[in-house]
Motif scaffolding. Sequence first.
Motif, PDB file in Angstrom:
ATOM      1  N   TRP A 187       0.806  -1.217   0.000  1.00 53.65           N
ATOM      2  CA  TRP A 187       0.000   0.000   0.000  1.00 53.65           C
ATOM      3  C   TRP A 187       0.848   1.281   0.000  1.00 53.65           C
ATOM      4  O   TRP A 187       1.851   1.376   0.716  1.00 53.65           O
ATOM      5  CB  TRP A 187      -0.912   0.015   1.229  1.00 53.65           C
ATOM      6  CG  TRP A 187      -2.011  -1.008   1.164  1.00 53.65           C
ATOM      7  CD1 TRP A 187      -2.080  -2.187   1.799  1.00 53.65           C
ATOM      8  CD2 TRP A 187      -3.189  -0.903   0.371  1.00 53.65           C
ATOM      9  NE1 TRP A 187      -3.225  -2.852   1.478  1.00 53.65           N
ATOM     10  CE2 TRP A 187      -3.936  -2.087   0.592  1.00 53.65           C
ATOM     11  CE3 TRP A 187      -3.697   0.045  -0.517  1.00 53.65           C
ATOM     12  CZ2 TRP A 187      -5.153  -2.329  -0.024  1.00 53.65           C
ATOM     13  CZ3 TRP A 187      -4.914  -0.176  -1.122  1.00 53.65           C
ATOM     14  CH2 TRP A 187      -5.618  -1.366  -0.886  1.00 53.65           C
ATOM     15  N   TRP A 188       0.367   2.275  -0.840  1.00 50.57           N
ATOM     16  CA  TRP A 188       0.980   3.606  -0.899  1.00 50.57           C
ATOM     17  C   TRP A 188      -0.086   4.666  -0.647  1.00 50.57           C
ATOM     18  O   TRP A 188      -1.241   4.499  -1.011  1.00 50.57           O
ATOM     19  CB  TRP A 188       1.622   3.863  -2.278  1.00 50.57           C
ATOM     20  CG  TRP A 188       2.881   3.064  -2.500  1.00 50.57           C
ATOM     21  CD1 TRP A 188       2.982   1.748  -2.792  1.00 50.57           C
ATOM     22  CD2 TRP A 188       4.200   3.581  -2.435  1.00 50.57           C
ATOM     23  NE1 TRP A 188       4.285   1.366  -2.926  1.00 50.57           N
ATOM     24  CE2 TRP A 188       5.078   2.498  -2.709  1.00 50.57           C
ATOM     25  CE3 TRP A 188       4.759   4.836  -2.175  1.00 50.57           C
ATOM     26  CZ2 TRP A 188       6.465   2.629  -2.724  1.00 50.57           C
ATOM     27  CZ3 TRP A 188       6.139   4.985  -2.219  1.00 50.57           C
ATOM     28  CH2 TRP A 188       6.978   3.878  -2.471  1.00 50.57           C
ATOM     29  N   ASN A 189       0.353   5.782  -0.008  1.00 51.19           N
ATOM     30  CA  ASN A 189      -0.526   6.932   0.215  1.00 51.19           C
ATOM     31  C   ASN A 189      -0.120   8.049  -0.756  1.00 51.19           C
ATOM     32  O   ASN A 189       1.021   8.107  -1.217  1.00 51.19           O
ATOM     33  CB  ASN A 189      -0.410   7.449   1.642  1.00 51.19           C
ATOM     34  CG  ASN A 189      -0.631   6.359   2.660  1.00 51.19           C
ATOM     35  OD1 ASN A 189      -1.467   5.486   2.454  1.00 51.19           O
ATOM     36  ND2 ASN A 189       0.104   6.409   3.773  1.00 51.19           N
ATOM     37  N   ILE A 190      -1.084   8.958  -1.060  1.00 55.83           N
ATOM     38  CA  ILE A 190      -0.802  10.120  -1.916  1.00 55.83           C
ATOM     39  C   ILE A 190      -1.259  11.373  -1.179  1.00 55.83           C
ATOM     40  O   ILE A 190      -2.405  11.412  -0.678  1.00 55.83           O
ATOM     41  CB  ILE A 190      -1.511  10.016  -3.276  1.00 55.83           C
ATOM     42  CG1 ILE A 190      -1.011   8.782  -4.042  1.00 55.83           C
ATOM     43  CG2 ILE A 190      -1.292  11.280  -4.096  1.00 55.83           C
ATOM     44  CD1 ILE A 190      -1.728   8.546  -5.367  1.00 55.83           C
ATOM     45  N   THR A 191      -0.372  12.390  -1.106  1.00 57.67           N
ATOM     46  CA  THR A 191      -0.727  13.684  -0.506  1.00 57.67           C
ATOM     47  C   THR A 191      -0.607  14.761  -1.572  1.00 57.67           C
ATOM     48  O   THR A 191       0.441  14.883  -2.239  1.00 57.67           O
ATOM     49  CB  THR A 191       0.187  14.007   0.679  1.00 57.67           C
ATOM     50  OG1 THR A 191       0.044  12.992   1.675  1.00 57.67           O
ATOM     51  CG2 THR A 191      -0.170  15.352   1.287  1.00 57.67           C
TER      52      THR A 191
END
Length: 922
Positions: A155-159
């Motif tokens: 899993w990756w997050n995006i800001t």
Amino acid sequence: TDKEEYLPDSQDVYFWITTDGNLWDSGTNKVTNSTGHASDDFYATCSYDVMSQKWKVGTVNNNYYFDTNSTNYTLHIWSHFEPYILEPINVSVLRGSNLLIKTNMTDNCGGIDNPSSSTLAVERGGFTSYCTPIYGEGSGIYNCTWTTTGRSLRWWNITFSASKSHYVSNSTKLESAFFLATKPELDNPSVDPNVGGWGENFEFTIYLTDRDSSSDDQANISLWKRKWGESSWTLLASKQDYGVSVEVNFDETFACEDIKLSQYKFNVTDTCGTSDGCGYTNESIILNFTIEKDNVTVSKTFGDIVDVTRGNSQKFEVRVWDSDRGEYIGNGYNCSFWITEDGSLFTVLDNTTSNSQGYCAVFHTPDCNTGIGPQKWVGGVFDDMCYSAKNSTQADFDAYGSLAVTVLSPENATNVAKWQQVWFNSTVNDSLCGEFVNDGSVEWRNESNGLLASGYNTTWGVPVDYKTGATQIYAHATRQYYNPGTSDNVTLYVFGWSRIGEIYPINGSNYLAGTLIPVECYVRDADSNLTIEDYNVKFYKNGYYNFTDNTNGDGKATWAWNTNDELAGYYNISCNITNDTVKYYYVTSDMMNWTTIKIDRPLIITDIIRSETTIYRNDSYSPNESVISVKVDDAIVGPSENANVTFYNASGHLFDYCLTNSSGWCNGTYNPHDSISPDIYTIYINATKTGQDPSVTNSTQITVKGVLVINITSPDENSTYSKAQSIPLVLEVKDENNNQISATVNWYDQFNQKIAQGVSTNWLPTEAVPGYQNITSKATKTYYDDGNDVVWLTINSIADVYVYEPSQDDIFSYPDNVTIKCKVEDHYSYEGIENYAINLWYNRTTLDIYHIATINASSNGFVEYNWTPTDKGNTTFMCNISDDADKYYVAGQSSDAVMAWVKDSTPPWFKDSLIIPNQSIE
């Protein structure tokens, strides 16, 4: 400006605001108020750009004033924008591919272009990668392409962060925006065994590598099979697992119809928590394996080491164990049995099939071709499409013939006597095949299996103790490998001798007339002395025939002799028997026995009933007499009429008599004189009648009672006493005839508690409850009714009052409350007096006494009051009471007082202090 004053009210004024920093809007009309002021509440709509704007105010076409405008003023319009991440949202991406990221900036008027700055941060754990460059698509939409090559999996997050002039900077973060995945891998497929029975456990193995998997999103691995030459695959099983080079095993067994060269392969599909679920698949290479027949073991379960009679069916059974599957075979599989007839060669074949529990069984019937003696058999699986051929170990059985016996002598229904010699003769042969068997053994037995003689041809002497009557005899033949043979029964009739035995009642017995006397005689075998059942016996009285009975199972015959009409005297009773050929008995010389019995006929008093068991001696009281009813019987025949019944006291005085009626009853009356001493008296009763023996003397008892009468002479009725006074208790005791008499006297208070004892005594009522109450006296004496009297009087008590709080010389802080607590109590019992009025007082000088309150005491005699002092100093607290006639109390200690000190024990302090002036002065 001419008058140098503000415009009057209600003059039109216009406000203008630029929409793009240069172009003015159409203006907003307002009017002045009474001070010449005008205002406009401006709401920045989407028609106004977010930036620095100008505004001004002025007049237009006023009838009284020239048009004029103010100078231009600056107005800043601000807004808040919301950043959004449009793509990706909760999807999976294969590592190595390019990821398109799309965002949006918008406020309530639409998309926002040309931000001052913007960043796209792609994050996992503590690592951040920035996606550049970011391209604007217009209408607030932006995109950027980020490469996934070499990136960490899962899993990756995006800001997304942005800023722009006249906007508040903002950012948004999308947790778990995308899942970076890899395609799962399958390696080194195998199966063990590669060749095996269909019921064996085939372990299929594959190695899984799924680099992005975890315990929460495992890959699904499935095993597929098909027979050689088939195109379609069959799913065998599936399971989930995760990791790198993980060994995954499948344990499979097959069915008989699967026997053939087959192929297998593995398929894998991974999963993750995204909206598309990942779903990346892979497949192993295809390999061959062989399924063949299962191996079995066969065990004998029935028919081993048994005896089988020629002509009879015998079950031979085995059970077949599928050693590959570890269970018994099922229904319908082929089994065969081979059986010998000469003890060595397996010449007989029987085929069958298994049942659902794995049993195979045949029923074999040997005939005359099967030799007598040891034989063999084996059984097992043969010629079956599912199982390999296998036999049991050898089983053994013995083939038997059956013997038949014929009795030649004696003939059926022959009469024999005890001591007679009887000739026994017989022949023996095989019952199925017919040949004679002359080398066996023959025994002769009766119906109770008792051995009489042995041999094909022999004799038997009838014992003297042998049972009489019909007896069944038979010949029993035996030989090795033959079932025993038994002949038909032959009936012989054996005769014995009978005699009369005991007679009862014994000689010289005595009975009352009316008794039903059982006369018993026993009949016995003359040789064994055993009793004989169902033998005919005749009974005689004084030589005359009276009755006939047959003996029971105990050999006893009975005559029930009714003696109701018999006169008193002696009687000769006898019994007699004769020959009984039906029972195979001849009578001996002991054919009769006798006994002598005496009959008595006295009067018998059977019942005595008293109408009263207790009476009074004085006729003024009831009941004062008792009617005594007596029943007289003629022996045990029944009621005796006209019998004379007499009634006596202990001194022999006849006080009454009567004659019985037809029911045998009559009555006598007992009424004692008034001066008799109360006691229990015995009444004696006799019955006589001419021509009969008198009755024995009977007795009964009646209690004669007197009455106690008492009179209390002290204290006087309605007199009054104090608890401190001793009250004289005096009475006199007499009987109902007015005679002085001694008795036990007890005195009781109003609660029935004993307070004194004796005819003359005293009572100090210190424990009494004050009030108007009664005192009761009771006199008791054996065989006398109790005497009772009661007197009413008033008992007063003394009430005392005490101060419990405060204590002498207590110190109290002013102005705190002081608790005053007093108790009123009984002077003698010290118990509190409920609801008694107590007055509370205080004083600081001897002249000024102040009443605080009047309070009724609680259930325990206490009153309590919280008093607030109005001044400081020594204070005396006092409680006092007065007489309370309603409660039958006079005040003893009517008051009590203590002195306490009320003082100011709190030092002074400043509150809300203020110093004025609080600044320096000159």
